[in-house]
Write an enzyme that holds these catalytic residues in place. Structure first.
Site, PDB file in Angstrom:
ATOM      1  N   SER A  23       0.810  -1.213   0.000  1.00  0.00           N
ATOM      2  CA  SER A  23       0.000   0.000   0.000  1.00  0.00           C
ATOM      3  C   SER A  23       0.849   1.271   0.000  1.00  0.00           C
ATOM      4  O   SER A  23       1.841   1.378   0.711  1.00  0.00           O
ATOM      5  CB  SER A  23      -0.892  -0.009   1.240  1.00  0.00           C
ATOM      6  OG  SER A  23      -1.631   1.178   1.305  1.00  0.00           O
ATOM      7  N   LYS A  47      -3.373   2.316  -2.298  1.00  0.00           N
ATOM      8  CA  LYS A  47      -2.926   3.192  -1.216  1.00  0.00           C
ATOM      9  C   LYS A  47      -4.087   3.425  -0.254  1.00  0.00           C
ATOM     10  O   LYS A  47      -5.246   3.150  -0.583  1.00  0.00           O
ATOM     11  CB  LYS A  47      -2.377   4.490  -1.779  1.00  0.00           C
ATOM     12  CG  LYS A  47      -3.380   5.436  -2.324  1.00  0.00           C
ATOM     13  CD  LYS A  47      -2.665   6.744  -2.666  1.00  0.00           C
ATOM     14  CE  LYS A  47      -3.532   7.584  -3.572  1.00  0.00           C
ATOM     15  NZ  LYS A  47      -2.846   8.711  -4.143  1.00  0.00           N
ATOM     16  N   GLY A  48      -3.775   3.906   0.928  1.00  0.00           N
ATOM     17  CA  GLY A  48      -4.800   4.076   1.952  1.00  0.00           C
ATOM     18  C   GLY A  48      -5.962   4.935   1.454  1.00  0.00           C
ATOM     19  O   GLY A  48      -5.744   5.982   0.855  1.00  0.00           O
ATOM     20  N   CYS A 131      -0.159   3.509  10.563  1.00  0.00           N
ATOM     21  CA  CYS A 131       0.575   4.606   9.909  1.00  0.00           C
ATOM     22  C   CYS A 131       1.193   5.510  10.972  1.00  0.00           C
ATOM     23  O   CYS A 131       0.486   6.022  11.830  1.00  0.00           O
ATOM     24  CB  CYS A 131      -0.340   5.428   9.015  1.00  0.00           C
ATOM     25  SG  CYS A 131       0.576   6.783   8.248  1.00  0.00           S
TER      26      CYS A 131
HETATM   27  C1  LIG Z   1       5.726   6.360   0.337  1.00  0.00           C
HETATM   28  C2  LIG Z   1       5.042   5.299   1.156  1.00  0.00           C
HETATM   29  C3  LIG Z   1       3.651   5.365   1.360  1.00  0.00           C
HETATM   30  C4  LIG Z   1       3.005   4.392   2.123  1.00  0.00           C
HETATM   31  N1  LIG Z   1       1.651   4.461   2.288  1.00  0.00           N
HETATM   32  C5  LIG Z   1       1.006   3.487   2.984  1.00  0.00           C
HETATM   33  C6  LIG Z   1      -0.414   3.501   3.110  1.00  0.00           C
HETATM   34  O1  LIG Z   1      -1.119   4.344   2.530  1.00  0.00           O
HETATM   35  N2  LIG Z   1      -0.998   2.514   3.865  1.00  0.00           N
HETATM   36  C7  LIG Z   1      -0.254   1.522   4.469  1.00  0.00           C
HETATM   37  O2  LIG Z   1      -0.819   0.662   5.141  1.00  0.00           O
HETATM   38  N3  LIG Z   1       1.094   1.480   4.329  1.00  0.00           N
HETATM   39  C8  LIG Z   1       1.729   2.428   3.610  1.00  0.00           C
HETATM   40  N4  LIG Z   1       3.095   2.356   3.460  1.00  0.00           N
HETATM   41  C9  LIG Z   1       3.854   1.237   4.053  1.00  0.00           C
HETATM   42  C10 LIG Z   1       4.121   0.131   3.015  1.00  0.00           C
HETATM   43  O3  LIG Z   1       2.926  -0.406   2.504  1.00  0.00           O
HETATM   44  C11 LIG Z   1       4.980  -1.010   3.626  1.00  0.00           C
HETATM   45  O4  LIG Z   1       4.277  -1.573   4.720  1.00  0.00           O
HETATM   46  C12 LIG Z   1       6.324  -0.540   4.123  1.00  0.00           C
HETATM   47  O5  LIG Z   1       6.859   0.479   3.290  1.00  0.00           O
HETATM   48  C13 LIG Z   1       7.352  -1.688   4.227  1.00  0.00           C
HETATM   49  O6  LIG Z   1       7.591  -2.289   2.966  1.00  0.00           O
HETATM   50  P1  LIG Z   1       8.814  -1.855   1.986  1.00  0.00           P
HETATM   51  O7  LIG Z   1      10.058  -1.830   2.821  1.00  0.00           O
HETATM   52  O8  LIG Z   1       8.834  -2.880   0.896  1.00  0.00           O
HETATM   53  O9  LIG Z   1       8.476  -0.477   1.465  1.00  0.00           O
HETATM   54  C14 LIG Z   1       3.772   3.328   2.696  1.00  0.00           C
HETATM   55  C15 LIG Z   1       5.150   3.261   2.471  1.00  0.00           C
HETATM   56  C16 LIG Z   1       5.794   4.210   1.698  1.00  0.00           C
HETATM   57  C17 LIG Z   1       7.275   4.095   1.462  1.00  0.00           C
END
Ligand SMILES: Cc1cc2nc3c(=O)[nH]c(=O)nc-3n(C[C@H](O)[C@H](O)[C@H](O)COP(=O)(O)O)c2cc1C
Length: 303
Positions: A23, A47-48, A131
């Site tokens: 997301s 995304k959320g 979040c």
């Molecule tokens: C720019 C950005 C926006 C994110 N927005 C959300 C979100 O809207 N909802 C959510 O549950 N997690 C959100 N996350 C978290 C990611 O879904 C994920 O749980 C986290 O980044 C760890 O995974 P990764 O290391 O592969 O990025 C966001 C992460 C990033 C980097």
């Protein structure tokens, strides 16, 4: 050579393969459609989405750090109405599952989103109670035992689709929070969200992010995420886990499967390489071929 079976069933939903998008890092897929075939993904996690549009936090809200990045986006999104009108039909063109990540400032707001999605053509809900970048809601639910139980219970009471609860790693005892979510009715768990971090510009002597703190994601958080998946799998053997945190190769993904995840989500790696999900899926296939596995459930940790 026999066909590889990469399909996976989570809470009654069959995904063609275990590679999902995380997301907030993939929008609703439009930005990526020129780079990858969205049909090849196990699922797109949107995304959320909140009940009304959210503006998000003021910039700077992204910073690169060694081994990853910090973000303090604050769940900027165009709201549920636009999401239902535009994003669901867009995603439904593809042969992939849709997981809707839902957010709110209060339990009532989370419930409203789930209720409005009751008739929507989506496959699963992911409850973002983790979040770190919003002042009300978000992590406040993911780190408080009673608030966690109540919001999961309430949303589950109104949701039609299976519910995965996205847990916060910013707690001392992840297994305890996982048990609370499971007891409250979670059908699956998504872990992990970002870890709270901070970067300071030593020349201006100011925090780099306008919000001061942000969520750390990317390669550097992978060992924490793998450890948490393993702990939750050990504590609650029956609940499906969608693992994420720093996955950028097939072997990274396999590490999560070995730790006990049923599927993985890819986040920050999409920013470095918009084709990361395809590369990761191929990496899982290569691993299975190399070790003679024909289905995912044969991939087990040797403890
Ligand atoms: C720019 C950005 C926006 C994110 N927005 C959300 C979100 O809207 N909802 C959510 O549950 N997690 C959100 N996350 C978290 C990611 O879904 C994920 O749980 C986290 O980044 C760890 O995974 P990764 O290391 O592969 O990025 C966001 C992460 C990033 C980097």
């Amino acid at each position: 050579m026999s066909e590889l079976d990469l399909s996976v069933n989570i809470a009654g939903v069959t995904f063609k393969n275990p590679v999902f998008t995380a997301s907030g890092t993939f929008g609703a897929g439009r930005e990526y459609a020129d780079f990858i075939d969205i049909n090849t993904l196990g699922a797109v996690t949107t995304k959320g989405v909140s009940i009304v549009p959210w503006e998000g936090n003021k910039p700077p809200r992204i910073a690169e750090v060694h081994g990853g990045m910090l973000n303090s986006i604050g769940l900027q999104n165009a709201g549920l109405e636009k999401f239902i009108q535009e994003d669901i039909p867009f995603l439904r063109q593809f042969g992939t599952k849709i997981i809707v990540n839902i957010c709110g400032h209060t339990a009532e707001e989370y419930v409203s989103v789930a209720r409005e999605l009751y008739d929507a053509d989506v496959d699963m809900l992911e409850l973002n109670i983790s979040c770190p970048n919003i002042t009300e809601g978000g992590i406040a639910f993911g780190t408080d035992e009673k608030a966690l139980y109540d919001v999961v219970y309430d949303v589950k009471s109104f949701a039609r689709q299976p519910l995965s609860v996205k847990l916060s790693p910013n707690v001392t005892n992840i297994s305890k929070m996982a048990k609370i979510a499971a007891d409250a009715g979670a059908d699956a768990l998504s872990l992990i969200n970002t870890i709270v971090g901070m970067k300071i510009d030593v020349h201006t002597r100011k925090p780099v992010l306008n919000n001061v703190y942000g969520g750390l994601s990317g390669a550097g958080i992978k060992p924490v995420a793998v450890r948490m998946v393993h702990q939750v799998r050990t504590a609650i053997p029956y609940i499906p886990i969608i693992g994420m945190g720093g996955i950028s190769s097939g072997e990274d993904a396999v590490e999560f499967l070995l730790a006990g995840a049923s599927a993985v989500s890819v986040g920050t790696a999409n920013f470095e390489n918009p084709r990361a999900t395809s590369f990761i899926l191929q990496g899982i296939r290569d691993y299975m071929t190399k070790y003679g596995f024909s289905s995912l459930n044969e991939i087990k940790l040797d403890e």
